[in-house]
Design an enzyme around this catalytic site. Sequence first.
Site: not given
Lengths: 406, 406
Positions: B275, B401, B178, B189, B152
């Site tokens: 991220e 985000n 991922k 996870t 993603t």
Amino acid sequence: MEIISGGVTAPKGYKATGIYAGIKKKKKDMALVYSVVPAKAAGTFTTNLVKAAPVLWDKKIVEEYGAAQAIVINSGVANACTGALGVENNQKMAAAMAEQLGLKAEEVLTASTGVIGAQLPIEAIKEGCKLLKEGLGESAESAGLAAEAIMTTDTFAKQYALTFELDDKQITIGGMSKGSGMIHPNMATMIGVITTDLAISKELLLEAIREDVKDSFNMISVDRDTSTNDSLFLLANGMAGNKEITQKNEAYAVFKKALNQVTTELAKMMASDGEGATKLFECSVKGAATKEQAVILSKSIITSNLVKTAVFGNDANWGRILCAMGYAGVPFNPDKVDLYIESAIGSLKLVENGMATDYSEEKATEILKQKEVKAIADIKNGDCIATAWGCDLTDKYVYINADYRS
Amino acid sequence: MEIISGGVTAPKGYKATGIYAGIKKKKKDMALVYSVVPAKAAGTFTTNLVKAAPVLWDKKIVEEYGAAQAIVINSGVANACTGALGVENNQKMAAAMAEQLGLKAEEVLTASTGVIGAQLPIEAIKEGCKLLKEGLGESAESAGLAAEAIMTTDTFAKQYALTFELDDKQITIGGMSKGSGMIHPNMATMIGVITTDLAISKELLLEAIREDVKDSFNMISVDRDTSTNDSLFLLANGMAGNKEITQKNEAYAVFKKALNQVTTELAKMMASDGEGATKLFECSVKGAATKEQAVILSKSIITSNLVKTAVFGNDANWGRILCAMGYAGVPFNPDKVDLYIESAIGSLKLVENGMATDYSEEKATEILKQKEVKAIADIKNGDCIATAWGCDLTDKYVYINADYRS
């Protein structure tokens, strides 16, 4: 109950000031709050195992004596993780302030906020104590100077005051607080000082503040980091002349309500001024089986980095709110949850029974663009409710904290 | 034990691929991992109370049958908070994949990752299942396509494989995972698939993965947000030809060690690709009285926003580390803590017995500027140790985000 301007000098018999002592670069860095007569003193302090030197000092005074006449505060250096020398320096700060005021050191409460690990510049502090004594005043301006001097990354000084009648006497409560980062109070907040001229027993004063923080300062969070220095002080000097409150009677209830208004408003100011924040984010969870469950769920939502960044982006990404509720450790049925968002321009139901309604994303974004936004989750599992306050997580938070010490 | 290139197709008898089905905009969004013979299947899943539809499906299969032959995964839509329709759509995805492969729906595990609250585009998914069947291959490239299709906000595909000998047979383990945001695994996870050609009983396979995640995937965190979709799958098809492991003997120990190397390396890749992250931040706490206490302390450090922003700023603001340890809820003596930082260019003792050493800030900054940095805290309270992996908190995390859905 009437809201009035001013802060810690609003009640009878209090003086304050804030000055520059040379601890920080060019900004005011020492504050003093002083009662002209001895006051009952209550306080609540951080639950962090790593406690700053002033916290150790204050806990002893509050618990053993329940009385004090002054609070001296410095910003710039937290005096935490400073070992025996830190304890000694804190005692010197109290003694220096006491000498200026003609008090015993044990009548002076202390607080420090700033960088952890550095020692207090004790000569500058001693010099500062002199200036504080000279600068004392009882005007609203003097209270403002004190509120300004305790700021670190705060962008505005936080003060609040109100007045009400009790037994035909005028009672006033004033307060100031600071805190912008490392804010996730647990028993108290970074630094807060509440003054009142109410006459009340020291036992009830302590009980009042301990009960109160559960609904006010302990319900805010900027970054889930419980500080080493959290300290909330409550002084009551009795100069309003009311009959001393010694029981949990109606007068006590009136005081509790007034106190809660002061603490909640200060707490909300702190949340809205969270480091880098662009808005206040309030979250209520209702329909919980117990108050404790509502508290845990509402705090889980306002502390989620993913929820906080979505609030910053004005994005009604409600899945993150349900996700944050789901990992909070509280039992509820996700398929029964209703979720609303709300601000000055309107209200919108985003989720009904765990699934999206066909709400307008445009309207949701408009609601979230306001300076104060609310989320309300109804879990339909009981009658209990709790409200928590936080802020959005922004790029500015990162910049502030990536180079805080430089 | 030899590290080899490739991923889930490295062991004997596995095929995989990744394709574009039209769920996301222009990026691969469906993956398939397939064993040419039925495989024992184990899995661990999110502890979030809000569980995505595929998680409910997989838990049943893993717990009731302990066997499967394929795993179909989509990215773009998480199929969480989607009610009865979501459950139905997930079943349709499994059935469509099963039909293509000539299997029963219950032999196909499913996983979804992406936006919470949206429904799966089921026609596109069905079409995707056809393309997946057609694209299946056993090369390393095919494994790479699968690893790419489950991404993603990940910036690179995460794969790892190794091989070792057991009873004169060559055993291989391959894996992909991922996860970049909403990463704070609790039992598993976001999405991970481990394949092996080992022969092992389904009971021991499940026990192996449940034990393993405690030291690998459950020790990483990007943002303290435990996802609704966390799923870790482990397939073992027995094609290596070893004597089936049915007891906790030496062969089981060898497998556990090899498995841990695969899971730990994948977990570290996920943390380093958090991220917006610029670096991997590893934290070990040693000298703890119990393993659990070391786990809690190390995770408290790597999840603190204030620590993470300091790591981003290459600022050795060690007070924040002690602060994060202090509020973790574990008893220790702050005055006994030693703290070190370490990276490829050297190591530095910042704190001895709770107070700063006279370390060089310049050297500390140089150490922190590397791509992989470590903090080691010794609390001198026992013999237990734990290591957790996280990343720095950056402005880019906020940008990713704040507008994830747009």
